[in-house]
Design an enzyme around this catalytic site. Structure first.
Site, PDB file in Angstrom:
ATOM      1  N   SER A   1      73.027  -2.108 -39.699  1.00  0.00           N
ATOM      2  CA  SER A   1      73.492  -0.814 -40.213  1.00  0.00           C
ATOM      3  C   SER A   1      73.906  -0.923 -41.686  1.00  0.00           C
ATOM      4  CB  SER A   1      74.694  -0.334 -39.396  1.00  0.00           C
ATOM      5  OG  SER A   1      75.238   0.817 -40.010  1.00  0.00           O
TER       6      SER A   1
ATOM      7  N   LYS B   1      74.310   8.837 -29.615  1.00  0.00           N
ATOM      8  CA  LYS B   1      74.544  10.197 -30.127  1.00  0.00           C
ATOM      9  C   LYS B   1      74.455  11.265 -29.047  1.00  0.00           C
ATOM     10  CE  LYS B   1      72.104   9.345 -34.428  1.00  0.00           C
ATOM     11  NZ  LYS B   1      71.392   9.968 -35.551  1.00  0.00           N
TER      12      LYS B   1
ATOM     13  N   ASP C   1      73.601  14.902 -39.532  1.00  0.00           N
ATOM     14  CA  ASP C   1      72.209  14.567 -39.896  1.00  0.00           C
ATOM     15  C   ASP C   1      71.509  15.757 -40.548  1.00  0.00           C
ATOM     16  OD1 ASP C   1      72.235  11.934 -39.050  1.00  0.00           O
ATOM     17  OD2 ASP C   1      71.643  12.446 -37.000  1.00  0.00           O
TER      18      ASP C   1
ATOM     19  N   GLY D   1      61.599  14.952 -32.116  1.00  0.00           N
ATOM     20  CA  GLY D   1      62.599  14.063 -31.530  1.00  0.00           C
ATOM     21  C   GLY D   1      64.009  14.439 -31.974  1.00  0.00           C
TER      22      GLY D   1
ATOM     23  N   ASN E   1      53.930  18.804 -33.800  1.00  0.00           N
ATOM     24  CA  ASN E   1      54.165  17.537 -33.103  1.00  0.00           C
ATOM     25  C   ASN E   1      52.918  17.101 -32.353  1.00  0.00           C
ATOM     26  OD1 ASN E   1      56.110  15.484 -32.487  1.00  0.00           O
ATOM     27  ND2 ASN E   1      56.106  16.211 -30.377  1.00  0.00           N
TER      28      ASN E   1
HETATM   29  P1  ATR Z   1      63.960  10.300 -33.215  1.00  0.00           P
HETATM   30  O1  ATR Z   1      64.943  10.624 -32.123  1.00  0.00           O
HETATM   31  O2  ATR Z   1      64.387   9.166 -34.100  1.00  0.00           O
HETATM   32  O3  ATR Z   1      63.547  11.503 -34.002  1.00  0.00           O
HETATM   33  P2  ATR Z   1      61.849  10.102 -31.210  1.00  0.00           P
HETATM   34  O4  ATR Z   1      62.581  11.016 -30.310  1.00  0.00           O
HETATM   35  O5  ATR Z   1      61.333   8.826 -30.660  1.00  0.00           O
HETATM   36  O6  ATR Z   1      62.670   9.689 -32.502  1.00  0.00           O
HETATM   37  O7  ATR Z   1      60.648  10.930 -31.874  1.00  0.00           O
HETATM   38  C1  ATR Z   1      59.616  10.316 -32.538  1.00  0.00           C
HETATM   39  C2  ATR Z   1      58.687  11.389 -33.085  1.00  0.00           C
HETATM   40  O8  ATR Z   1      57.580  10.733 -33.721  1.00  0.00           O
HETATM   41  C3  ATR Z   1      58.091  12.295 -31.996  1.00  0.00           C
HETATM   42  O9  ATR Z   1      57.953  13.589 -32.529  1.00  0.00           O
HETATM   43  C4  ATR Z   1      56.725  11.631 -31.750  1.00  0.00           C
HETATM   44  O10 ATR Z   1      55.745  12.510 -31.233  1.00  0.00           O
HETATM   45  P3  ATR Z   1      55.590  12.749 -29.636  1.00  0.00           P
HETATM   46  O11 ATR Z   1      56.655  13.748 -29.260  1.00  0.00           O
HETATM   47  O12 ATR Z   1      54.233  13.282 -29.470  1.00  0.00           O
HETATM   48  O13 ATR Z   1      55.811  11.402 -28.993  1.00  0.00           O
HETATM   49  C5  ATR Z   1      56.362  11.204 -33.151  1.00  0.00           C
HETATM   50  N1  ATR Z   1      55.365  10.130 -33.176  1.00  0.00           N
HETATM   51  C6  ATR Z   1      55.547   8.838 -32.826  1.00  0.00           C
HETATM   52  N2  ATR Z   1      54.400   8.136 -32.996  1.00  0.00           N
HETATM   53  C7  ATR Z   1      53.463   9.015 -33.470  1.00  0.00           C
HETATM   54  C8  ATR Z   1      52.082   8.904 -33.849  1.00  0.00           C
HETATM   55  N3  ATR Z   1      51.425   7.755 -33.759  1.00  0.00           N
HETATM   56  N4  ATR Z   1      51.455  10.029 -34.262  1.00  0.00           N
HETATM   57  C9  ATR Z   1      52.107  11.214 -34.364  1.00  0.00           C
HETATM   58  N5  ATR Z   1      53.404  11.371 -34.036  1.00  0.00           N
HETATM   59  C10 ATR Z   1      54.090  10.289 -33.588  1.00  0.00           C
END
Ligand code: ATR
Length: 280
Positions: free
Chosen positions: A15, A66, A104, A130, A151
């Protein structure tokens, strides 16, 4: 006596928050210290109540705590944290109440404002659905932006847009898949990436290339490892303005600092400290 502040999370060893906040405390001559604590979700309530009992000045929460924090009876979340479904900042009130906030979204907003982006009426394409996307989307909607959430899993984007519309904020939101990005960006003011695309070790991946971007856009990537992501490089090549994830990291911390102390933190110093910690 020294006032203790902290961040709880797991993993937490890397961190950047202790360096950032300790630099601020020391520059302001405040007798305070900020420390990282490894806390598991099942021990979160005990840890928060323990910190309160020991007179901590305030706390940050990070992954994976969180969302769990919002389910604890001891925390009273504010409206935005409740809508977002996550708490990243805890304030111990003098009357014994423990309040939960999410900084955030406001961190992202301040990072954009630093680049002279106004929220009200601006057209934002927000990639990802996410936790980070939720925080940013609710904040932008509360400030009156028109948001298109895109997304990979389209259903998640549509669901988040629905929740935002139901919250009756001044802004609007719609959800879509990733296809047709270039056309969507044509009359957009801002593109924000909250997906993990471009994040170490997948540094060659990006949500958009220069060919899909244009010079009237501000491109904001919340990914800060690496400091300059492929998306930000593509944005520069297209002539777009860029905002890096480090700004959001610093501004969410600065907002927490204000909530705990009521004092304006030295934001530039905090940013410099984070950038130096990266280089080390
Ligand atoms: P956080 O809470 O940090 O925002 P998360 O909930 O794991 O992280 O979300 C990751 C985001 O990255 C999601 O929107 C994910 O899309 P999906 O909902 O379809 O899983 C997106 N993401 C991760 N890998 C991806 C990739 N290779 N291409 C496009 N989007 C991706």
């Amino acid at each position: 006596m020294k006032r203790v502040f902290g961040v709880f999370g797991d993993p937490i060893a890397h961190s950047l928050s202790p360096a950032m906040h300790n630099a601020a405390f020391s520059a302001l001559g405040m007798d305070c210290v900020y420390h990282a604590f490894r806390v598991k979700p099942e021990k979160l309530e005990k840890a928060i109540l323990g910190a309160e009992a020991m007179g901590f000045g305030g706390l940050n929460l990070t992954v994976p705590l969180k969302e769990a924090a919002l389910k604890l009876e001891c925390i009273k979340p504010d409206r935005l944290a409740e809508k977002i479904g996550a708490v990243n900042t805890i304030v111990f009130k003098e009357n014994g109440k423990i309040k939960g906030y999410n900084t955030d979204g406001s961190g992202a907003k301040k990072a954009l404002q630093e680049s002279a982006v106004e929220m009200r009426g601006s057209k934002v394409v927000l990639a990802g659905a996410g936790g980070a996307a939720r925080a940013i989307a609710f904040q932008l909607a509360a400030d009156g932006a028109e948001i298109t959430i895109i997304n990979r899993t389209e259903a998640r984007a549509i669901e988040l847009a629905k929740e935002i519309s139901a919250a009756a904020f001044p802004g609007k939101a719609e959800g879509r898949g990733l296809s047709g990005l270039k056309a969507m960006l044509q009359d957009a003011d801002v593109l924000i990436n909250t997906t993990t695309l471009g994040m170490h070790p997948n540094t060659e991946t990006t949500i958009a290339t220069a060919e899909e971007l244009h010079s009237d856009l501000t491109v904001f990537d919340i990914v800060y490892n690496p400091l300059e992501t492929r998306l930000l490089k593509e944005a520069k090549a297209s002539g777009a303005k860029t905002v890096s994830g480090v700004s959001m990291l610093v501004y969410q911390g600065a907002e927490a600092f204000r909530l705990w102390t009521g004092i304006e933190p030295p934001v530039e110093l905090m940013k410099k400290t984070v950038l130096e910690a990266f280089k080390a």
